[in-house]
Write a protein that holds these residues in place. Sequence first.
Motif, PDB file in Angstrom:
ATOM      1  N   ASP A 226      44.232  26.345  50.651  1.00 43.53           N
ATOM      2  CA  ASP A 226      43.569  25.500  51.406  1.00 43.53           C
ATOM      3  C   ASP A 226      42.947  26.184  52.704  1.00 43.53           C
ATOM      4  O   ASP A 226      43.213  25.795  53.888  1.00 43.53           O
ATOM      5  CB  ASP A 226      44.643  24.542  51.806  1.00 43.53           C
ATOM      6  CG  ASP A 226      45.124  23.507  50.634  1.00 43.53           C
ATOM      7  OD1 ASP A 226      44.471  23.249  50.045  1.00 43.53           O
ATOM      8  OD2 ASP A 226      46.360  23.243  50.689  1.00 43.53           O
ATOM      9  N   GLY A 227      42.502  27.504  52.399  1.00 44.04           N
ATOM     10  CA  GLY A 227      41.878  28.090  53.455  1.00 44.04           C
ATOM     11  C   GLY A 227      42.719  29.341  53.843  1.00 44.04           C
ATOM     12  O   GLY A 227      42.259  30.121  54.809  1.00 44.04           O
ATOM     13  N   ALA A 228      44.117  29.148  53.719  1.00 42.50           N
ATOM     14  CA  ALA A 228      44.948  30.103  54.150  1.00 42.50           C
ATOM     15  C   ALA A 228      45.035  31.304  53.266  1.00 42.50           C
ATOM     16  O   ALA A 228      44.897  31.145  51.952  1.00 42.50           O
ATOM     17  CB  ALA A 228      46.307  29.570  54.475  1.00 42.50           C
ATOM     18  N   LEU A 229      45.544  32.433  53.937  1.00 45.95           N
ATOM     19  CA  LEU A 229      45.702  33.657  52.958  1.00 45.95           C
ATOM     20  C   LEU A 229      47.094  33.962  52.866  1.00 45.95           C
ATOM     21  O   LEU A 229      48.055  33.458  53.646  1.00 45.95           O
ATOM     22  CB  LEU A 229      44.846  34.947  53.862  1.00 45.95           C
ATOM     23  CG  LEU A 229      43.493  34.961  54.085  1.00 45.95           C
ATOM     24  CD1 LEU A 229      43.264  36.345  54.814  1.00 45.95           C
ATOM     25  CD2 LEU A 229      42.679  34.871  52.920  1.00 45.95           C
ATOM     26  N   VAL A 230      47.248  34.277  51.435  1.00 45.97           N
ATOM     27  CA  VAL A 230      48.610  34.554  50.914  1.00 45.97           C
ATOM     28  C   VAL A 230      48.677  36.013  50.529  1.00 45.97           C
ATOM     29  O   VAL A 230      47.963  36.101  49.401  1.00 45.97           O
ATOM     30  CB  VAL A 230      49.451  33.306  50.138  1.00 45.97           C
ATOM     31  CG1 VAL A 230      50.706  33.832  49.457  1.00 45.97           C
ATOM     32  CG2 VAL A 230      49.198  32.021  50.379  1.00 45.97           C
ATOM     33  N   ILE A 231      49.334  36.982  50.963  1.00 48.04           N
ATOM     34  CA  ILE A 231      49.319  38.181  50.406  1.00 48.04           C
ATOM     35  C   ILE A 231      50.487  38.354  49.551  1.00 48.04           C
ATOM     36  O   ILE A 231      51.793  38.192  50.098  1.00 48.04           O
ATOM     37  CB  ILE A 231      49.501  39.282  51.615  1.00 48.04           C
ATOM     38  CG1 ILE A 231      48.362  38.929  52.831  1.00 48.04           C
ATOM     39  CG2 ILE A 231      49.251  40.931  51.113  1.00 48.04           C
ATOM     40  CD1 ILE A 231      46.959  38.999  52.340  1.00 48.04           C
ATOM     41  N   THR A 232      50.335  39.040  48.292  1.00 51.06           N
ATOM     42  CA  THR A 232      51.305  39.121  47.082  1.00 51.06           C
ATOM     43  C   THR A 232      51.667  40.500  47.058  1.00 51.06           C
ATOM     44  O   THR A 232      52.736  40.640  46.553  1.00 51.06           O
ATOM     45  CB  THR A 232      51.046  38.348  45.819  1.00 51.06           C
ATOM     46  OG1 THR A 232      49.637  38.973  45.553  1.00 51.06           O
ATOM     47  CG2 THR A 232      50.572  36.941  46.267  1.00 51.06           C
ATOM     48  N   GLY A 233      50.917  41.469  47.407  1.00 45.26           N
ATOM     49  CA  GLY A 233      51.281  42.637  47.165  1.00 45.26           C
ATOM     50  C   GLY A 233      49.954  43.658  47.367  1.00 45.26           C
ATOM     51  O   GLY A 233      48.909  43.263  48.303  1.00 45.26           O
ATOM     52  N   ARG A 234      50.245  44.917  47.268  1.00 46.03           N
ATOM     53  CA  ARG A 234      49.264  46.013  47.602  1.00 46.03           C
ATOM     54  C   ARG A 234      48.376  46.508  46.181  1.00 46.03           C
ATOM     55  O   ARG A 234      49.275  46.825  45.286  1.00 46.03           O
ATOM     56  CB  ARG A 234      49.411  47.247  48.459  1.00 46.03           C
ATOM     57  CG  ARG A 234      50.070  46.768  49.776  1.00 46.03           C
ATOM     58  CD  ARG A 234      50.373  47.952  50.583  1.00 46.03           C
ATOM     59  NE  ARG A 234      52.043  48.131  49.799  1.00 46.03           N
ATOM     60  CZ  ARG A 234      53.086  47.395  50.070  1.00 46.03           C
ATOM     61  NH1 ARG A 234      52.939  46.283  50.807  1.00 46.03           N
ATOM     62  NH2 ARG A 234      54.102  47.636  49.543  1.00 46.03           N
ATOM     63  N   ALA A 235      47.148  46.513  46.353  1.00 48.12           N
ATOM     64  CA  ALA A 235      46.535  47.159  44.782  1.00 48.12           C
ATOM     65  C   ALA A 235      46.626  48.314  44.842  1.00 48.12           C
ATOM     66  O   ALA A 235      46.689  49.126  43.867  1.00 48.12           O
ATOM     67  CB  ALA A 235      44.795  46.485  44.889  1.00 48.12           C
ATOM     68  N   LYS A 236      46.711  49.101  46.358  1.00 51.12           N
ATOM     69  CA  LYS A 236      46.934  50.685  46.356  1.00 51.12           C
ATOM     70  C   LYS A 236      48.271  50.826  46.112  1.00 51.12           C
ATOM     71  O   LYS A 236      49.220  49.795  46.057  1.00 51.12           O
ATOM     72  CB  LYS A 236      46.277  50.919  47.526  1.00 51.12           C
ATOM     73  CG  LYS A 236      46.671  50.298  48.873  1.00 51.12           C
ATOM     74  CD  LYS A 236      46.019  50.494  50.043  1.00 51.12           C
ATOM     75  CE  LYS A 236      46.296  49.463  51.153  1.00 51.12           C
ATOM     76  NZ  LYS A 236      45.476  49.710  52.073  1.00 51.12           N
ATOM     77  N   ASP A 237      48.605  52.074  46.175  1.00 51.32           N
ATOM     78  CA  ASP A 237      49.955  52.491  45.769  1.00 51.32           C
ATOM     79  C   ASP A 237      50.599  52.822  46.997  1.00 51.32           C
ATOM     80  O   ASP A 237      51.894  53.217  46.965  1.00 51.32           O
ATOM     81  CB  ASP A 237      49.896  53.973  45.070  1.00 51.32           C
ATOM     82  CG  ASP A 237      49.442  53.743  43.609  1.00 51.32           C
ATOM     83  OD1 ASP A 237      48.884  54.757  43.133  1.00 51.32           O
ATOM     84  OD2 ASP A 237      49.695  52.692  43.044  1.00 51.32           O
TER      85      ASP A 237
END
Length: 582
Positions: A452-463
């Motif tokens: 709904d327009g909000a960002l949810v961060i689940t992890g890092r693609a980088k190491d």
Amino acid sequence: MHPTPSISRDLPFHPGPFGTFTEGLDYAARGDTGFNFYSARGELTAVLPYRELRERAIAAARGLIRSGLARGARMVLIADTVPDFMVLFAACQYAGLLPVPVALPTGLGGRDSYIATLRRQIQSCGAAAAMAPAELLDYLKEAAAGTSATVVGSAAEFLALPDDGAELRPFAADESCYLQFSSGSTRFPKGIDVPQRALMANAHAIAIDGLGLVPGDRAVSWLPLYHDMGLVGFMLSPLLSQVTVDYLATRDFARRPLMWPTLISQNRATLSYSPTFGYDLCSRRVSEGRLATPDLDLSCWRIAGIGGDMIQPHVLERFGAAFASCRFDPKAFLPSYGMAEAVLAISFSPRNQGMLTDAVDRGRLAEEGRAVPADPRSDDSRRFVLCGRPLTGHVAEIRGEDGEVLPDRMIGRLFVKGPSLMAGYYGQPEETARVLSADGWLDTGDLGYSLDGALVITGRAKDLIIIAGRNIWPQDLEWSVEESLDLKRNDACAFSIEGPEGQEQVVMLVVSRQTDAAERETLRQGAQSLLQRAHGIEARIALVGPRDIPHTSSGKIARARAKAAYLAGHFQEGGADAAPSR
């Protein structure tokens, strides 16, 4: 000596935007607010009103110009939480020099490791000058020897330079403001070139969109000033909004964390921020019965921000419970998301709503890349914190592997665009092009989904590994162990896993060619001790066989596969009793 007030008597509150940092300081200096510095015991040790900061900075700028430093030259500043650092940072702005804040030693790492890192940073930005606190001047001189930094001294020495006759040459709105070293690899440091326009845009958006600043707001901070959250969030942005800040040095917070909420209560501060681990440290001290101030009153704390690492909901809930008797309101929690490549902030959750979470099915998250809602009470669910909508003028997209924009709840890579983005990595056009497209989109390197327009961060693609708010590149850990313990290249593989309470835990696989149990135990303990001494981290060490660490087809270590194998139980921790796998 008295701390600066929370509001100026005769200066209208004006949170920007200004054209440049010096314009903002010129305005703030007309009022009564400023910076205050406290000891670990809560004693006021120094006061720096913005008026005095400007006067001292202009005098120091003239001295820097008189010393012969060319306009645009870089000046490395070891960033201690003291007035002299702030004066020299501001002096660089008036002198047309590019300040480069860098870290203090952690106290846990070795002297040689710190000097080597400092030397790489000096070389990376081609610094012409460098400043250290007096107690670190020998470190700095050793790091700068043979580099482009030929003007090296203590803060006192730079501030004592003759200041007569030099004409100021401040940066214009279309020029750079400072270089911020990314908190990733110390072996290959990247200086983020932050333009004046980007800082002004981000500081204004933080003040209006994020914090909703009002006259009389007051901040407290223990965050290090070499990190973007400390430098921008609690030095530059407050100054550009004429907000008073009370400081506790980071090392003093580590010793006496409850002095942080004590200062908030004592000075009736309204704003403060921390990575999750800061809230965790405080709540643990309370649970140990160490609430030194029984009459603590945190009802004034309207913005309790969280950022700088993956936000752990249970830690914030524990903090709220621990300080409920002190009238802390959990609705004050304000999760946010950002990174130094965007100056600081990218998104904020709504104010006065507290921490909003989304519980999703763990299995489907891993297998399908989809955040499917789940019962938060289920063992098969995981909660993520919503970090809110992007700041005004900024946009974000969650993209799939082919670059397509993904719908809500689909996991992808986060890209952002807006006026707060960096100009690039200083002197590294290839690295810049890798993350910043020609049309202005920044690849954050983070994974997440939109809701709904909000960002949810689940992890890092980088190491990147984050431990207690510190960003650590696994390569740095691997190289340290390989070089110090005389191992072959790619004989070590580092990654992080989720610990029992949601915190990140470093794991390192180390190749052992020994069969003798005592020798294997010596290797294991050697790796563990080195990581503690050189990097200040505790790590789990698993000894593995010569062909056990997975690699890509091009010969690079495949850390994601190594982590999966570790979690699947393919490797054993320990030394004397863990035999090499076949």
